[in-house]
Structures are given as C-alpha cells and as structure tokens.
Design an enzyme around this catalytic site. Structure first.
Site, short mmCIF file in Angstrom:
data_model
loop_
_atom_site.label_atom_id
_atom_site.label_comp_id
_atom_site.label_asym_id
_atom_site.label_seq_id
_atom_site.Cartn_x
_atom_site.Cartn_y
_atom_site.Cartn_z
N CYS A 148 30.72 46.32 46.48
CA CYS A 148 29.91 47.45 46.94
C CYS A 148 29.17 48.00 45.73
O CYS A 148 29.23 47.41 44.65
CB CYS A 148 30.76 48.52 47.63
SG CYS A 148 32.09 49.19 46.61
N THR A 149 28.49 49.11 45.87
CA THR A 149 27.61 49.60 44.80
C THR A 149 28.37 49.89 43.51
O THR A 149 28.04 49.37 42.44
CB THR A 149 26.88 50.87 45.26
OG1 THR A 149 26.20 50.60 46.48
CG2 THR A 149 25.87 51.31 44.20
#
Length: 250
Positions: free
Chosen positions: A180-181
């Site tokens: 994810c980010t």
C-alpha cells in the site's frame, strides 16, 4: 518555498488519545505545520508539511517528547519534498481506528505479516507461487501499481475484508504479498488474513513510498505513479512530485 513532508504512523496503545489532541495541535500550530493527523486507542497516523527544521522538531516531539512519553519509539517515517505547501489547513482528528477496516480481531500489535524491505521486494513478487495484492483503493491503483498485482476493486479499505472473504482461500493462496502507499493498510490487512488462517503473509515495509525512494528506476517493477492524499496528487520514482491543475480531496 520548498516544504518538507513527513508521513508517519505507529500502532501503539494510546488510551489517552482524546487528551493528546489539544497539546498536539498546539505544537503543530506553533511550528507552522499543516496536514492531517488521526489519533485513536490503537495509535497515530498522519502526514504533516512545513519548514524542514519545524518537521524535524515535530518528529522529535513525537518520538522522544513528553507528550507521548516514549510510546512512539517505533514510528514508521517517510520524508519527501513539495515545491509548495501541499495542505490547506491543519486537522487533528479523533477516530475509532487510525486506518478503518472494521475488524476488531485485526490487531497489528498482536500479530502482523512478515515485513519485506524494498531491496528484497522484487524477488518476492517475481516468485510464481506468490499472489501479489494491491491493498489500496481502485482510483489509486489506476494511477500506478506493481507488475502483475491483483486489484481488489475496492472503493475504500473497509471493503478489504469482504474482498478477502470472496476471493482469497487459505488452502489455495499459500503465499501472499501485499503493498500500500506507506504500509499502514497492510499492517491491518495482514493481521486480518493471519487471523483467518493464511499461512504466509508478507508486506512491503514502508510501502510504495519507501520503495520509490530506495529502488533505482532501472531496477523497479513499479509502473506509473503513486497517489498521495495531498495537493501534490502523485509521486514517482525518487519521490518526484507531479502537480495537476486541480487538487485532490482526502
């Protein structure tokens, strides 16, 4: 004027999180910082921007200051730059969760997936028996993702557990690698999958941002850009910013 941006989180017991809001806001205001910070029983999650020395002072206050009393000594931190202030205001919010999944059994302080650093990530996701999952929302995936990654097709992270129930099978998917980010969503997602009986769950330590910072573009398996929740819109390799004519909303 160039701004330093700090993205940070840590799962830590903060039973006094409501009382922390006012003093934390006061520190941010004094330092001239803007951005967003979430506080909950389970920890802290935020992104703040300001002058470099102000950001450094804030990070020191989080990790070693009296306000948190050493409870944020394992803070996951990522730094980047912005050509101008990427936030319009300062928001300090109280939440039930610092990243919303809606599964009380998913507690990263009790069990979490295996962290894989950016340098080892390429080999893991290239293995034929690894199912690579992008744990972000569909609009984020549309801007960029890793080669061969599965898009869960979710509009918000709270839908991840429904995706997992429908599409993932512990008997079939023996090795899962998620990203994810910045890493925080994968902490919750990996805890959720482990509680459901999945044997091997890995996630990218520091998230896409750390990968783009550390892995040379020539060696990268990332394609596109990484969406960020501020007015820079997206970052590329080396955390280079891209600005669009219109801003974005969190």
């Amino acid at each position: 004027m160039s701004q330093k941006v700090a993205a940070f989180y840590q799962f830590a017991a903060l039973p006094d999180f409501r009382e922390l809001r006012g003093p934390l806001r006061a520190i941010c205001v004094r330092l001239g910082l803007k951005g967003s910070v979430l506080l909950a029983h389970e920890g802290i999650n935020g992104t703040l921007a300001g002058h470099a020395d102000a950001i450094d002072e804030m990070v020191d206050a989080l990790q070693r200051g009296a306000l948190f009393g050493g409870r944020l000594d394992q803070l996951e931190l990522k730094f980047s730059r912005a050509t101008a202030m990427p936030f319009r205001r300062l928001k300090i919010r109280l939440k039930k969760e610092i990243v919303t999944l809606g599964d009380a059994g998913a507690d990263p302080t009790r069990q979490v997936g295996i962290y894989v650093g950016p340098a080892e990530w390429n080999a893991l996701i290239a293995a034929p028996d690894t199912l690579v999952i992008d744990a972000r929302n569909s609009f984020e995936v549309a801007l960029g993702t890793f080669e061969g990654a599965l898009d869960p097709g979710i509009a918000s992270f709270g839908q991840f557990k429904e995706f997992a129930a429908r599409k993932l099978d512990p008997a079939k998917h023996r090795r899962i690698a998620m990203f994810c980010t910045g890493g925080i969503r994968c902490e919750k997602a990996s805890a959720h999958l482990l509680a459901r009986g999945f044997a091997e769950v890995y996630h990218l330590k520091g998230g896409i941002l750390k990968y783009l910072e550390q892995v040379p573009e020539a060696e990268s398996r990332w394609r596109g850009e990484c969406f960020v929740f501020d007015e820079r819109v997206a970052l590329g390799h080396g955390l280079r910013e891209r600005r669009m004519e219109s801003g974005c909303n969190e």
